[in-house]
Design a protein around this motif. Sequence first.
Motif, mmCIF file in Angstrom:
data_model
loop_
_atom_site.group_PDB
_atom_site.id
_atom_site.type_symbol
_atom_site.label_atom_id
_atom_site.label_comp_id
_atom_site.label_asym_id
_atom_site.label_seq_id
_atom_site.Cartn_x
_atom_site.Cartn_y
_atom_site.Cartn_z
ATOM 1 N N VAL A 61 0.839 -1.204 0.000
ATOM 2 C CA VAL A 61 0.000 0.000 0.000
ATOM 3 C C VAL A 61 0.874 1.255 0.000
ATOM 4 N N ILE A 62 1.915 1.258 0.827
ATOM 5 C CA ILE A 62 2.824 2.408 0.884
ATOM 6 C C ILE A 62 3.531 2.599 -0.451
ATOM 7 N N LEU A 63 4.015 1.524 -1.042
ATOM 8 C CA LEU A 63 4.715 1.621 -2.325
ATOM 9 C C LEU A 63 3.786 2.150 -3.410
ATOM 10 N N PHE A 64 2.549 1.673 -3.418
ATOM 11 C CA PHE A 64 1.587 2.121 -4.431
ATOM 12 C C PHE A 64 1.308 3.615 -4.286
ATOM 13 N N LEU A 65 1.072 4.060 -3.063
ATOM 14 C CA LEU A 65 0.752 5.477 -2.837
ATOM 15 C C LEU A 65 1.940 6.370 -3.176
ATOM 16 N N MET A 66 3.138 5.971 -2.761
ATOM 17 C CA MET A 66 4.317 6.798 -3.030
ATOM 18 C C MET A 66 4.623 6.861 -4.525
ATOM 19 N N ALA A 67 4.398 5.746 -5.247
ATOM 20 C CA ALA A 67 4.618 5.749 -6.695
ATOM 21 C C ALA A 67 3.628 6.681 -7.382
ATOM 22 N N LEU A 68 2.364 6.694 -6.910
ATOM 23 C CA LEU A 68 1.385 7.616 -7.471
ATOM 24 C C LEU A 68 1.775 9.064 -7.226
ATOM 25 N N VAL A 69 2.239 9.354 -6.008
ATOM 26 C CA VAL A 69 2.653 10.725 -5.695
ATOM 27 C C VAL A 69 3.790 11.168 -6.600
ATOM 28 N N ALA A 70 4.799 10.293 -6.763
ATOM 29 C CA ALA A 70 5.934 10.629 -7.624
ATOM 30 C C ALA A 70 5.483 10.830 -9.065
ATOM 31 N N GLY A 71 4.571 9.957 -9.536
ATOM 32 C CA GLY A 71 4.104 10.070 -10.913
ATOM 33 C C GLY A 71 3.338 11.353 -11.165
ATOM 34 N N PHE A 72 2.415 11.709 -10.276
ATOM 35 C CA PHE A 72 1.619 12.936 -10.471
ATOM 36 C C PHE A 72 2.472 14.187 -10.309
ATOM 37 N N ASN A 73 3.491 14.120 -9.461
ATOM 38 C CA ASN A 73 4.412 15.253 -9.354
ATOM 39 C C ASN A 73 5.112 15.508 -10.685
ATOM 40 N N MET A 74 5.575 14.434 -11.309
ATOM 41 C CA MET A 74 6.276 14.597 -12.586
ATOM 42 C C MET A 74 5.314 14.950 -13.715
ATOM 43 N N ILE A 75 4.057 14.522 -13.620
ATOM 44 C CA ILE A 75 3.077 14.903 -14.643
ATOM 45 C C ILE A 75 2.899 16.419 -14.667
ATOM 46 N N SER A 76 2.757 17.012 -13.485
ATOM 47 C CA SER A 76 2.612 18.474 -13.425
ATOM 48 C C SER A 76 3.856 19.159 -13.964
ATOM 49 N N GLY A 77 5.029 18.636 -13.623
ATOM 50 C CA GLY A 77 6.270 19.219 -14.134
ATOM 51 C C GLY A 77 6.394 19.087 -15.637
ATOM 52 N N LEU A 78 5.980 17.937 -16.165
ATOM 53 C CA LEU A 78 6.071 17.706 -17.615
ATOM 54 C C LEU A 78 5.161 18.666 -18.377
ATOM 55 N N LEU A 79 3.948 18.871 -17.883
ATOM 56 C CA LEU A 79 3.018 19.765 -18.571
ATOM 57 C C LEU A 79 3.553 21.197 -18.616
ATOM 58 N N VAL A 80 4.164 21.633 -17.523
ATOM 59 C CA VAL A 80 4.754 22.972 -17.505
ATOM 60 C C VAL A 80 5.930 23.053 -18.469
ATOM 61 N N LEU A 81 6.734 22.003 -18.513
ATOM 62 C CA LEU A 81 7.869 21.969 -19.448
ATOM 63 C C LEU A 81 7.389 22.086 -20.891
ATOM 64 N N ILE A 82 6.331 21.344 -21.220
ATOM 65 C CA ILE A 82 5.807 21.379 -22.591
ATOM 66 C C ILE A 82 5.312 22.782 -22.946
ATOM 67 N N LEU A 83 4.608 23.429 -22.020
ATOM 68 C CA LEU A 83 4.090 24.768 -22.283
ATOM 69 C C LEU A 83 5.213 25.780 -22.467
ATOM 70 N N GLU A 84 6.244 25.700 -21.641
ATOM 71 C CA GLU A 84 7.321 26.681 -21.727
ATOM 72 C C GLU A 84 8.289 26.396 -22.881
ATOM 73 N N ARG A 85 8.249 25.181 -23.391
ATOM 74 C CA ARG A 85 9.111 24.840 -24.527
ATOM 75 C C ARG A 85 8.303 24.750 -25.817
ATOM 76 N N SER A 86 7.196 25.449 -25.866
ATOM 77 C CA SER A 86 6.332 25.384 -27.053
ATOM 78 C C SER A 86 7.052 25.887 -28.301
ATOM 79 N N LYS A 87 7.885 26.938 -28.172
ATOM 80 C CA LYS A 87 8.632 27.434 -29.330
ATOM 81 C C LYS A 87 9.562 26.363 -29.875
ATOM 82 N N MET A 88 10.284 25.690 -28.972
ATOM 83 C CA MET A 88 11.184 24.625 -29.399
ATOM 84 C C MET A 88 10.401 23.502 -30.083
ATOM 85 N N ILE A 89 9.253 23.175 -29.562
ATOM 86 C CA ILE A 89 8.422 22.134 -30.160
ATOM 87 C C ILE A 89 7.978 22.553 -31.561
ATOM 88 N N GLY A 90 7.573 23.837 -31.705
ATOM 89 C CA GLY A 90 7.160 24.327 -33.010
ATOM 90 C C GLY A 90 8.289 24.272 -34.019
#
Length: 417
Positions: free
Chosen positions: A285-314
């Motif tokens: 249970v602890i491993l599952f919860l901590m893995a979810l926390v780590a995953g959602f933390n990186m999801i938020s970071g990834l979305l911000v990275l994509i938005l701020e690197r939109s010029k590079m993506i274009g």
Amino acid sequence: MNTELFISRRLFFEKGDKKFLSQKIIRIALVGIALGLAVMIVSVAVVTGFKREIRNKVIGFGSHIQVVNFDSNNSYETLPVSKKQSFLEELKTIYGVKNVQTFATKPGMIKTDEYIQGIVFKGADAGYDWTFFRNNLVEGELPAINDSVRSDEILLSGQVAKLLDVSVGDRVVLYFINEDENNPRMLQLSVCGLYNTSLEEFDNLFVLGDLQQVQRLNNWRSDQISGFEVTIADFNRIDAIEQEVRNAVLDYSIENDAILRTTNITREYPQIFDWLSILDMNVWVILFLMALVAGFNMISGLLVLILERSKMIGVLKALGSPNWSIRKVFLYLSAFLTSRGMLWGNAVGIAFIVIQHFGRVLKLNPATYYVDVVPVNFSLFHLLLLNIGTIVVTVLMLVIPSYFVSKISPERTIRFD
């Protein structure tokens, strides 16, 4: 050349653009990953350490495998077997078997002027392995036992000694009742040492002494005992080794002799080992919860990275890069960032284990937890599994959010930059 990996490495090691909002978001995400992994490492170390401590204490009182009379019930009043068995030499050659020793038990009670305590007198001979009790000896010394003279020394638990108000050097009276006798038999023995394992169920029960005393109480011959204790090197192989022991015992059975059976410590005390197995669910249970926390933390970071690197993506899209290729750039970058957070998480988790192992900082109430300090078990195998599992789960959770790369239009990002 892996172009996506090259771009992601340049982004990961780039020193500029410190004003990007993503830098702060990523730091928060990395702290979450580090703390999550540290919690997972500590949780696994504490639970496996606790299970190992309790398991070793139970095994210390009864060994891994026992060979006893088939007609003996699951009690400490046993029927005798001969200690001269032809299968003993073969048992010692079985892979994984560390030691084979004889024992005898007799239930009884200790009585003083004010207190009475039910006990099990466990008899040992000169070849008995005292390592477990030596490690848990708190006062005095171990009984001096040899095969020539019957010893009147006993090893008592500190809990029972405190209850009966006796100390090392005092003499106590033990009472035993035989089924075919009306009057109890008495033994006046000297307390030579006190042990303490914090496992009260066993500490309050077992008194260790000379096997010849049990033979005398039961009117047994000098070659009669309760059975044999088999100690093995790897607890995980207990079922397989018990089967080999059982086969050896059956192959060498003598006609008209006592029929022998084998049993292991998990069947002798199923309530304890079932309870320990339940602890595994808490870890998952602890491993599952901590893995979810780590995953959602990186999801938020990834979305911000994509938005701020939109010029590079274009620009990359204008140069002909497909969406999946650009998504791989951000997945690689996320893996690098996750690894950085995991580095700190490993440092914190391992530091806690080392400090607790050598400093014994966190204490526990032994009456409740059966141990006086928080036990930890460092396993390189567990550490590798946790690290590999964390980075794999985190990156897999980022695959879907990386789909937002395909929504960015190169025409708009380049035109309005």
